[in-house]
Design a protein around this motif. Structure first.
Motif, PDB file in Angstrom:
ATOM      1  N   TRP A 279      39.140  34.127  51.623  1.00 19.54           N
ATOM      2  CA  TRP A 279      37.901  34.076  52.424  1.00 19.54           C
ATOM      3  C   TRP A 279      37.644  32.669  52.944  1.00 19.54           C
ATOM      4  CZ3 TRP A 279      36.334  38.725  53.616  1.00 19.54           C
ATOM      5  CH2 TRP A 279      36.657  39.778  52.755  1.00 19.54           C
TER       6      TRP A 279
ATOM      7  N   GLU B  79      39.509  44.443  40.310  1.00 18.32           N
ATOM      8  CA  GLU B  79      39.143  44.492  41.731  1.00 18.32           C
ATOM      9  C   GLU B  79      38.180  43.364  42.093  1.00 18.32           C
ATOM     10  OE1 GLU B  79      39.711  49.308  42.489  1.00 18.32           O
ATOM     11  OE2 GLU B  79      37.697  48.478  42.320  1.00 18.32           O
TER      12      GLU B  79
ATOM     13  N   GLU C  43      40.338  40.252  42.405  1.00 18.00           N
ATOM     14  CA  GLU C  43      41.183  40.319  43.608  1.00 18.00           C
ATOM     15  C   GLU C  43      40.348  40.170  44.875  1.00 18.00           C
ATOM     16  OE1 GLU C  43      43.526  43.870  43.430  1.00 18.00           O
ATOM     17  OE2 GLU C  43      44.601  43.223  41.644  1.00 18.00           O
TER      18      GLU C  43
ATOM     19  N   THR D 229      46.773  39.118  43.019  1.00 19.09           N
ATOM     20  CA  THR D 229      46.818  40.551  42.748  1.00 19.09           C
ATOM     21  C   THR D 229      47.218  40.697  41.287  1.00 19.09           C
ATOM     22  OG1 THR D 229      47.242  41.253  45.000  1.00 19.09           O
ATOM     23  CG2 THR D 229      48.041  42.703  43.258  1.00 19.09           C
TER      24      THR D 229
ATOM     25  N   HIS E 223      48.795  35.834  45.820  1.00 18.04           N
ATOM     26  CA  HIS E 223      48.890  36.813  46.906  1.00 18.04           C
ATOM     27  C   HIS E 223      47.809  36.535  47.947  1.00 18.04           C
ATOM     28  CE1 HIS E 223      49.123  41.405  47.969  1.00 18.04           C
ATOM     29  NE2 HIS E 223      49.943  40.690  48.708  1.00 18.04           N
ATOM     30  N   LYS E 224      48.097  36.800  49.161  1.00 14.26           N
ATOM     31  CA  LYS E 224      47.144  36.739  50.278  1.00 14.26           C
ATOM     32  C   LYS E 224      46.880  35.320  50.763  1.00 14.26           C
ATOM     33  CE  LYS E 224      44.537  39.060  47.519  1.00 14.26           C
ATOM     34  NZ  LYS E 224      43.528  39.779  46.749  1.00 14.26           N
TER      35      LYS E 224
ATOM     36  N   LEU F  54      56.894  41.195  44.201  1.00 12.31           N
ATOM     37  CA  LEU F  54      56.249  41.763  45.388  1.00 12.31           C
ATOM     38  C   LEU F  54      57.262  42.553  46.217  1.00 12.31           C
ATOM     39  CD1 LEU F  54      53.695  42.050  47.047  1.00 12.31           C
ATOM     40  CD2 LEU F  54      54.186  39.876  48.161  1.00 12.31           C
TER      41      LEU F  54
ATOM     42  N   MET G 258      57.970  45.808  44.555  1.00 14.66           N
ATOM     43  CA  MET G 258      56.837  46.724  44.727  1.00 14.66           C
ATOM     44  C   MET G 258      56.858  47.310  46.132  1.00 14.66           C
ATOM     45  SD  MET G 258      53.784  44.665  42.740  1.00 14.66           S
ATOM     46  CE  MET G 258      52.487  45.859  43.039  1.00 14.66           C
ATOM     47  N   GLN G 259      57.044  46.439  47.107  1.00 12.85           N
ATOM     48  CA  GLN G 259      56.996  46.908  48.500  1.00 12.85           C
ATOM     49  C   GLN G 259      58.114  47.898  48.798  1.00 12.85           C
ATOM     50  OE1 GLN G 259      56.858  42.999  50.246  1.00 12.85           O
ATOM     51  NE2 GLN G 259      54.676  43.155  50.688  1.00 12.85           N
TER      52      GLN G 259
ATOM     53  N   ARG H 295      50.479  50.994  44.479  1.00 10.47           N
ATOM     54  CA  ARG H 295      49.507  49.893  44.479  1.00 10.47           C
ATOM     55  C   ARG H 295      48.976  49.672  45.884  1.00 10.47           C
ATOM     56  NH1 ARG H 295      45.850  46.399  43.267  1.00 10.47           N
ATOM     57  NH2 ARG H 295      46.212  44.966  41.509  1.00 10.47           N
TER      58      ARG H 295
ATOM     59  N   ASP I   1      46.286  46.923  47.810  1.00 10.15           N
ATOM     60  CA  ASP I   1      45.689  45.627  47.500  1.00 10.15           C
ATOM     61  C   ASP I   1      44.234  45.558  47.969  1.00 10.15           C
ATOM     62  OD1 ASP I   1      45.613  44.993  50.195  1.00 10.15           O
ATOM     63  OD2 ASP I   1      47.139  43.429  50.093  1.00 10.15           O
ATOM     64  N   SER I   2      43.648  44.387  47.792  1.00 16.85           N
ATOM     65  CA  SER I   2      42.204  44.266  48.036  1.00 16.85           C
ATOM     66  C   SER I   2      41.847  44.391  49.509  1.00 16.85           C
ATOM     67  CB  SER I   2      41.696  42.936  47.486  1.00 16.85           C
ATOM     68  OG  SER I   2      42.356  41.865  48.135  1.00 16.85           O
ATOM     69  N   ARG I   3      42.861  44.353  50.381  1.00 12.68           N
ATOM     70  CA  ARG I   3      42.576  44.570  51.805  1.00 12.68           C
ATOM     71  C   ARG I   3      42.771  46.028  52.199  1.00 12.68           C
ATOM     72  NH1 ARG I   3      46.860  39.882  52.982  1.00 12.68           N
ATOM     73  NH2 ARG I   3      47.886  41.276  51.520  1.00 12.68           N
TER      74      ARG I   3
ATOM     75  N   ILE J 102      50.820  48.074  48.982  1.00 12.70           N
ATOM     76  CA  ILE J 102      51.866  47.093  48.667  1.00 12.70           C
ATOM     77  C   ILE J 102      52.904  47.686  47.713  1.00 12.70           C
ATOM     78  CG2 ILE J 102      50.482  45.022  49.133  1.00 12.70           C
ATOM     79  CD1 ILE J 102      50.134  44.736  46.076  1.00 12.70           C
ATOM     80  N   ARG J 103      52.653  48.898  47.263  1.00 12.12           N
ATOM     81  CA  ARG J 103      53.673  49.630  46.514  1.00 12.12           C
ATOM     82  C   ARG J 103      53.456  51.097  46.855  1.00 12.12           C
ATOM     83  NH1 ARG J 103      54.512  50.067  39.900  1.00 12.12           N
ATOM     84  NH2 ARG J 103      56.779  50.331  39.971  1.00 12.12           N
TER      85      ARG J 103
ATOM     86  N   LEU K  77      43.576  51.820  41.655  1.00 12.69           N
ATOM     87  CA  LEU K  77      42.949  50.583  42.124  1.00 12.69           C
ATOM     88  C   LEU K  77      42.788  50.621  43.631  1.00 12.69           C
ATOM     89  CD1 LEU K  77      44.706  47.839  39.959  1.00 12.69           C
ATOM     90  CD2 LEU K  77      42.344  48.596  39.820  1.00 12.69           C
ATOM     91  N   TRP K  78      41.624  50.242  44.082  1.00 15.83           N
ATOM     92  CA  TRP K  78      41.254  50.196  45.500  1.00 15.83           C
ATOM     93  C   TRP K  78      41.348  51.554  46.176  1.00 15.83           C
ATOM     94  CZ3 TRP K  78      38.695  45.957  46.591  1.00 15.83           C
ATOM     95  CH2 TRP K  78      38.960  44.790  45.850  1.00 15.83           C
TER      96      TRP K  78
ATOM     97  N   PHE L 223      39.115  53.642  46.585  1.00 21.42           N
ATOM     98  CA  PHE L 223      37.941  53.926  47.414  1.00 21.42           C
ATOM     99  C   PHE L 223      38.091  53.307  48.794  1.00 21.42           C
ATOM    100  CE2 PHE L 223      37.259  49.783  45.689  1.00 21.42           C
ATOM    101  CZ  PHE L 223      36.587  49.096  46.676  1.00 21.42           C
TER     102      PHE L 223
ATOM    103  N   LEU M 137      33.511  48.942  44.718  1.00 21.35           N
ATOM    104  CA  LEU M 137      34.414  48.074  43.971  1.00 21.35           C
ATOM    105  C   LEU M 137      34.071  48.072  42.481  1.00 21.35           C
ATOM    106  CD1 LEU M 137      35.350  44.560  45.185  1.00 21.35           C
ATOM    107  CD2 LEU M 137      34.169  44.752  43.014  1.00 21.35           C
TER     108      LEU M 137
ATOM    109  N   LYS N 267      33.949  44.612  52.439  1.00 14.70           N
ATOM    110  CA  LYS N 267      33.488  43.224  52.514  1.00 14.70           C
ATOM    111  C   LYS N 267      33.543  42.735  53.957  1.00 14.70           C
ATOM    112  CE  LYS N 267      33.393  38.998  49.940  1.00 14.70           C
ATOM    113  NZ  LYS N 267      33.492  38.494  48.597  1.00 14.70           N
TER     114      LYS N 267
ATOM    115  N   GLU O 234      28.864  43.240  50.861  1.00 16.08           N
ATOM    116  CA  GLU O 234      29.873  43.774  49.943  1.00 16.08           C
ATOM    117  C   GLU O 234      29.936  45.301  50.044  1.00 16.08           C
ATOM    118  OE1 GLU O 234      31.233  41.630  47.211  1.00 16.08           O
ATOM    119  OE2 GLU O 234      31.697  43.087  45.662  1.00 16.08           O
TER     120      GLU O 234
END
Lengths: 686, 706
Positions: free
Chosen positions: A410, A453, A456, A462, A491-492, A533, A536-537, B136, B138-140, B144-145, B172-173, B175, B212, B509, B613
């Motif tokens: 951010w 969460e 993250e 992550t 990550h990110k 990573l 995972m990807q 998986r 991620d937070s965005r 990623i998996r 995870l994530w 939602f 979250l 967010k 948020e």
């Protein structure tokens, strides 16, 4: 202005004698009004605590690892909302210092806010900062209010507020003796400017937390004055002193119930700063006699040139955590509960260092004094018909204190601690049963770990696994609670700075009870240039995100590094992986006495491995169906008991053999003389 | 409109019937073993009050609203089905680790201090029924998996083979990007089709809570899955019974969000604490019609004292992570405070603390209940003290249907309090009453202060069976206490004032104002798209309810925070959509105002940036409300309602004084009862001490003031 001496500090821990006026006020409080008055102070403090939690910015603040308190006019702590009990007994030192030295110049006046974070003057260490407000009514000092909180930045030589490499207090950043930062209910702009430019890495967070402390203390002041307006000053003065008196009487009653005698707890630490070093971090003799308790630390290793030293009142703070959680749990939080307790701190030991010593990492040593207290009190209480249920081994407080700093996804500057590993420690095994798995934080039992969460969302990480740490607990008839493990992948963002504080990678720091086992030491593990990573990807079906599989089978490729838990600040790239651990609790009693069914249940819960079930607990079962073979278990355990006897030797023989042994010289630099830990010479500090 | 509102409490089940413009209240004992029994019984009582049979009354009813503790009861009994939990691989232990100090959830501060006795609650899903699937996000919200479908299928079969009778999928994530949760559900459905015997419900956590926080979201989903079947069976049985007796309109459930929704569109966890929330909503409605802007709503029952606040004509104070039994859930509920103070609260002496007297939080409940119930209880309680002091008439408790035995009350107080303290039984009883009143007054003060107000700014509404008996003691500095003819059933009355409301929450967010530069966002599209999606969902649901969504009002609230902070503040958005910089500024300013008022102007921190948020959209369809009547005032003299007199203890006199007793039902608007006096109603007793007077105003409200 003189720094408070040890004897002054110890004297100030005791409640000030009541004046005749205070005694008369206390005597006038009617029954019923007293009970309601106590509840009113509880509600005032709870209200202030809620304001504190909501208005803090640092992690410790938002998770409630803090304290709000009310004091008498002479500085004795009467009631508190905690958070942490660390500050409960020792804050009177600060108030009494201010009262003694600053009454005339600069003067203590209505609308003042006093502020300090210097452990020399009565705190724990310099990230712990406290705002104090005198409460005046019609020109007369009636009471004090305080708000204390740990902020993870002090402008030290490393980010995060607890510089591992600090060798003296001059490398610890801001060490502020009690100072007036507000007058007439207004914060002084010159001080705010001073904090802003001092060299703090996160000045906005620092100032925000400072304001939160001041707001909170002021909230207590306002509410207490409302009570004064309603009931009169005599009532409030009487109430506070009666509360003090009642708490002390309760403590005396409890101490009276303990058996007389001498009880000992000895604990060793395995690292000083970044380097392996054995020190006898606490050699404690507790004497209970004539309704009093004496904590004597003679025999503890000398101080050292690192930040792993503890000022005496911080030792008392750590002991308060044990006392309020296990022994004084039914007493009010009031400093007068320690009136029947005395302390002996020899000079220049790690628990009573010179004024120039760095102490910012004191908590890692301080917690070991708590462990010694657990064990000494266990020996005192286990034969008591009323108190044996309160016996418990120390919590497993070794943990990965990982600080992350840099720019978040951010684009916000961040410098905070990854608090999951703090707040998921295992409780020690108890006389009545197992310790709780991942029960909380030994310094603040009620503190909460964040959701993955949440982390993250705020930080450029992550969290690829978050599990109970198998076999981390100390085993025993009642095992310690399991700790936990997380795997953090950068990550990110392209990169992140991270460092780690702590101890306990080589030696299990926290000791078991009555034949139980210690819990697992904490390793420092990282993987640079990891292929996690990528795997995972790609959806690699062989990748199992289970800590045992990852640590045991090396399924993630990259530059693995195994180090001490305390690690210097380093830059990590996106995709790099770090592991964070929270320690399991030590065990209670002989593992051979553990109910075999409980062992099988632990297997189902994945708290222990098959190896442990078979080789520590000596349970025989069908590994596929997890069905117990009771008879074979009995036979196996009998066999192990016989083997133990065969391995055993007479005590004198053991002592003769054992006393010839010595650890390698290079780890004894800070131990003192071997084996009795006497100072070997002065400590030179930059 | 004719309506029935029912509220099930721990001791009593309450009903408010509005029939042809006439209100009626009823109370029956709760039957915890089967709540459909007390549910039917209280309707039968109401029907018989009108001289009707149930089947004659129900066809004439247009709306039946129900707040229930079924969820809590069934949770405590632990009789839910065996569930399997499917999580993200590596995160299987989330609900067991419980964010560390899970053991404190659902306990009071004093209860949690002794670490030697604490235990984490036994999990609703044991570890061997939890699996992690390889996936998986991620937070965005990016994958990623990718989901390993073979792995998921294998693990679903494993859970089924171990006897899973329901699945919770919480990734995870999930939602933020539900693609994997939905696919896992498809796999389960593929394995166990609707027509298979092995067909089992599947709950996706991301659909239960769009916010979250995996721990709280997973637990909300687990509770819904765990309770779904038992609630379905129990509510279906009630529904069938109602239909059998001629009721043809919807059964509406009261929700902790402050609205009501059709029974089959309600999730179990959202019915938790619905009684106190209904009470607060009732207070909100009445306050609005009376022109009171700030009201403290209180409800003193058998075991607890609930407090809720109407502040500046609003009840927008939320609990973001409420605890249901021992479980922290991610559902946002309207905040009410509950302390352990009620008629059944037990008094005890703490010998360690110089004989300090403590009242509550332990309660004798309804079984064995206070000693004077003569059902085996030997501990002195608040009700026992009230009987000893002459406030409660032992022959007219619960309208005379429950005879109390004063000698039992005397004995319990004498043995447990008076003798050890060396005081008289009356003094001890007075001490109990004083302390419980003081504790309640202090709790009110704290709640009022936390909102930045003083008690003098408020009016106090009194609810619950024991409320009117103690209000003179707990009202503290609040000048006026208002009781109602429906005070003993205030929560049931409250639900009669509630609107149909659907609440939609989603975490997303968004930066409204950049950190440091304070530059406002110009990306209105992301914000507006989120709102549009929520409105579309609301329209579908309202249509499903058979409601015209054009009648719905949409209210937007935003969970917002400054950069670097963890705790969000829910702020009412002055705009539904963003179209220009002024809109963004208006939203930021509204947040700053609410944040500053709630905490402190000291901690306002726009330099850290302003972030949204979560989005919370409320779709509200107004229902017809009950209105308080306007009546002609009679003369002040209440003599016609006077029932007699008896000795009552007044602390001001430190003794018993012969005191006039009035019948509540006999009092008329305009009557003024000067204290000291006791006013007895069928379901409650009002105590007016010497310094106060009790009057009935033109709306039928009972006003207690100095």
């Amino acid at each position: 202005m003189p720094i408070p001496t040890l004897s002054e500090k110890l004297e100030w821990l005791k409640p000030a004698p009541m004046t005749l006026y205070e005694r008369e006020c206390a005597a006038k409080i009617p029954r019923g009004d007293y009970e309601i008055g106590v509840q009113t102070t509880n509600d005032i403090l709870e209200e202030a605590m809620e304001v504190f939690v909501r208005s803090s910015r640092s992690y410790f603040g938002v998770s409630g690892d803090s304290m709000v308190a009310i004091f008498t006019a002479s500085g004795d702590l009467v009631n508190a909302a905690c958070g942490t009990y660390l500050h409960a007994i020792i804050q009177p030192i600060i108030v009494k210092f201010v009262l003694k030295h600053y009454k005339e110049n600069p003067g203590i006046r209505e609308g003042d806010i006093w502020y300090t974070n210097d452990a020399l003057y009565g705190g724990i260490h310099n990230p712990d900062q406290v705002a104090l407000m005198p409460i005046f009514y019609r020109g007369k000092l009636l009471a004090w209010a305080s708000a204390a909180l740990h902020t993870t930045e002090t402008g030290a030589i490393e980010p995060g507020g607890m510089p591992v490499s600090a060798r003296s207090r001059f490398e610890e950043g801001l060490n502020l003796p009690p100072i007036k930062i507000a007058e007439n209910y207004e914060l002084r702009n010159d001080f705010l400017e001073f904090y802003s430019v001092y060299g703090l890495r996160a000045p906005a967070m620092f100032i925000s937390d400072l304001r939160a402390r001041c707001t909170t203390a002021d909230r207590v002041r306002v509410r207490l004055l409302e009570l004064v307006e309603k009931r009169g000053p005599e009532f409030v003065v009487g109430l506070l002193h009666k509360m003090c008196d009642t708490a002390e009487a309760g403590a005396r009653k409890k101490i009276e119930a303990l058996p007389n005698g001498k009880f000992r707890g000895v604990v060793f630490n395995d690292a000083i700063g970044w380097t392996p070093a054995l020190v006898r971090s606490c050699y404690l003799t507790v004497t209970k006699q004539d309704g009093r308790i004496i904590f004597d630390f003679q025999g503890t290793s000398p101080e050292n040139a690192s930040s792993y030293n503890v000022h005496p009142q911080a030792v008392v703070g750590h002991i308060a955590n044990f006392m309020y959680e296990y022994f004084f749990h039914d007493l009010p939080i009031a400093s007068s509960t320690f009136a029947p307790i005395d302390f002996v701190f020899p000079e220049c030991i790690i628990l009573n260092p010179s004024p120039t010593a760095a102490t910012s990492c004191c908590v890692f040593i301080g917690m070991q004094t708590r462990c010694a207290t657990h064990n000494s009190f266990a020996r005192m209480m286990f034969s008591s018909a009323n108190l044996w249920r309160q016996v418990a081994a120390s919590p497993g407080t070794q943990h990965t204190s990982q600080i992350c700093a840099g720019l978040s996804q951010w684009k916000l500057a961040v410098a905070d601690i990854l608090s999951f590993a703090l707040n998921t420690q295992g409780q020690g095994g108890r006389a009545t049963g197992d310790g709780m798995d991942s029960y909380g934080f030994a310094w603040c039992a009620f503190g909460r770990a964040p959701d993955s969460e949440q982390v993250e969302s705020e930080l450029p990480l992550t969290i690829t696994l978050s599990q109970h740490w198998k076999d981390s607990c100390g085993h025993g008839r009642h095992r310690g609670g399991a700790g936990a493990v997380q795997q953090w992948m950068v990550h990110k963002v392209p990169e992140l700075v991270s460092l780690c504080m702590g101890n306990g990678s080589k030696v299990p720091l926290f000791q078991p009870l009555f034949g139980g086992y210690a819990s697992a030491p904490i390793p420092g593990i990282s993987i640079r240039k990891s292929d996690l990573l990528e795997k995972m990807q790609k959806g690699d079906p062989q990748l199992a995100l289970d800590h045992r599989a990852i640590l045991g089978k090396d399924t993630i490729k990259g530059e693995w590094k195994y180090e001490l838990i305390a690690r210097t600040p380093q830059v990590y790239q996106e995709g790099d992986v770090l592991f964070g651990f929270s320690g399991g609790g030590p065990g209670y009693g002989d593992p051979l006495e553990r109910e075999p069914d409980a062992v099988l249940e632990d297997l189902v819960k994945q708290i222990i491995s098959d190896w442990t079930a078979q080789n520590i607990y000596h349970v025989v079962y069908d590994p596929e169906r997890r069905k117990l073979d009771a008879e074979k278990t009995r036979q196996k355990r009998d066999g192990e008991r016989r083997a133990r006897l065969a391995r055993g030797k007479p005590y004198a023989e053991f002592v003769q053999e054992w006393s010839k042994k010595s650890p390698p010289k290079d780890v004894l630099q800070w131990y003192g003389t071997w084996p009795d830990a006497k100072p070997t010479g002065p400590v030179f500090r930059p | 409109m004719n309506s029935i509102d029912i509220d099930v409490g721990g001791t009593f089940t309450d009903l408010v019937l509005n029939f042809n413009g006439m209100p009626m209240i009823k109370k029956v004992l709760t039957t915890p073993y089967d709540l459909s029994v007390c549910f039917s019984r209280v309707i039968e009582e109401a029907a018989s009050g009108l001289g009707l049979k149930m089947e004659e009354l129900l066809p004439a009813i247009d709306m039946l609203r129900y707040s229930t503790t079924i969820a809590t009861n069934r949770l405590i009994e632990r009789k839910g089905p065996r569930l399997g939990l499917i999580s993200t691989e590596g995160h299987e232990d989330v609900v067991l680790i419980g964010r560390g100090a899970q053991w404190i959830d659902g306990t009071r501060v004093a209860e949690r201090r002794n670490l030697a006795v604490q235990k984490k609650p036994d999990p609703l899903i044991p570890r061997d029924m939890i699996v992690g699937v390889k996936e998986r996000i991620d937070s965005r919200g990016r994958v990623i998996r990718p989901l390993d479908e073979n792995d998921a299928r294998k693990k679903v079969r494993y859970l089924a083979s171990r006897g899973a009778r329901g699945f919770v999928v919480s990734l995870l994530w999930g939602f933020l990007n539900p693609v994997h949760e939905r696919r896992v559900k498809e796999i389960i459905r593929d394995e166990y089709k609707e027509y298979h015997i092995g067909y089992v419900p599947v709950v996706l956590a991301g659909q239960v809570v769009g916010k979250l926080g995996e721990y709280e979201r997973t637990l909300a989903a687990i509770l819904d899955a765990y309770l779904q079947r038992s609630m379905q069976i129990e509510l279906s049985a009630m529904w069938d019974k109602l239909r059998e007796k001629g009721y043809r309109k919807p059964l509406l459930m009261v929700q902790s969000s402050g609205g009501i929704a059709e029974v089959f569109r309600t999730t179990a966890s959202r019915t938790y604490n619905s009684g106190p929330v209904a009470g607060l909503m009732g207070a909100y409605h009445v306050a609005k019609s009376l022109g009171y802007h700030n009201v403290v709503m209180t409800d003193m029952g058998g075991t607890s004292f609930d407090v809720g606040l109407v502040v500046k004509d609003s009840v927008r104070s939320y609990d973001f992570r409420p605890i249901i039994d021992r479980w922290m859930v991610g559902i946002t509920m309207i905040k009410t405070l509950s302390i352990g103070a009620g008629g059944g609260s037990i008094a005890a002496i703490n010998r360690l603390l110089q004989n300090q007297v403590q009242v509550g939080p332990r309660s004798a409940g309804s079984m064995p209940g206070p000693a004077c119930f003569n059902l085996g209880g030997a501990e002195p309680t608040v009700t026992d003290a009230d009987v000893v002091l002459g406030y409660i008439n032992p022959d007219y408790y619960y309208g005379g249907r429950m005879r109390l035995v004063p000698s039992r009350a005397v004995q319990a107080i004498r043995d447990k309090i008076a003798k050890p303290l060396g005081v008289s039984v009356e003094e001890a009883a007075q001490l109990i009453r004083k302390i419980v009143n003081g504790n309640m007054a202090s709790a009110i003060m704290k709640e009022v202060h936390l909102r930045g107000y003083s008690p003098e700014d408020f009016v106090l509404f009194v609810g619950g069976g024991a409320g009117p008996t103690h209000v003179e003691g707990f009202k503290g500095d609040i000048p006026k206490a208002v009781s109602f003819s429906f005070s003993p059933v205030f929560c049931a009355f409250g639900s009669s004032t509630m609107n149909i409301m659907h609440v939609y929450e989603v975490s997303k967010k968004i930066t409204l104002m950049e950190p440091r530069t304070r530059q406002q966002t110009q990306d209105y599209e992301t914000f507006n798209r989120t709102i549009e999606a929520l409105i579309e969902q609301a329209q579908r649901d309202l249509a499903g309810d058979g409601l015209d969504w054009n009648r719905a009002a949409f209210v937007l609230e935003l969970d917002m925070l400054y950069g670097g902070q963890f705790h969000v503040k829910r702020a009412l958005s002055p705009r539904l959509f963003l179209h220009c910089q002024e809109d963004v500024q208006a939203v930021c300013q509204a947040f700053e105002k609410e944040f500053s008022e709630a905490f402190s102007p000291f901690v306002v921190n726009p330099e850290g940036g302003v972030f949204v948020e979560s989005f919370v959209l409320k779709a509200i369809v107004e229902t017809e409300k009950v209105h308080l009547p306007n009546m002609a005032l009679a003369e002040p003299d209440p003599a016609a309602a006077r029932k007699g007199e008896r000795p009552v203890y007044w602390p001001e006199a430190k003794d018993f004084r012969v005191t006039p007793i009035f019948g509540y039902e006999g009092l008329r608007p305009g009557n003024v009862v000067e204290g000291p006096a006791v006013i007895e109603g069928e379901y409650t007793t009002i105590v007016a001490p010497p310094s106060m007077r009790f009057s009935i105003d033109e709306r039928g409200l009972g006003i207690l003031e100095a």
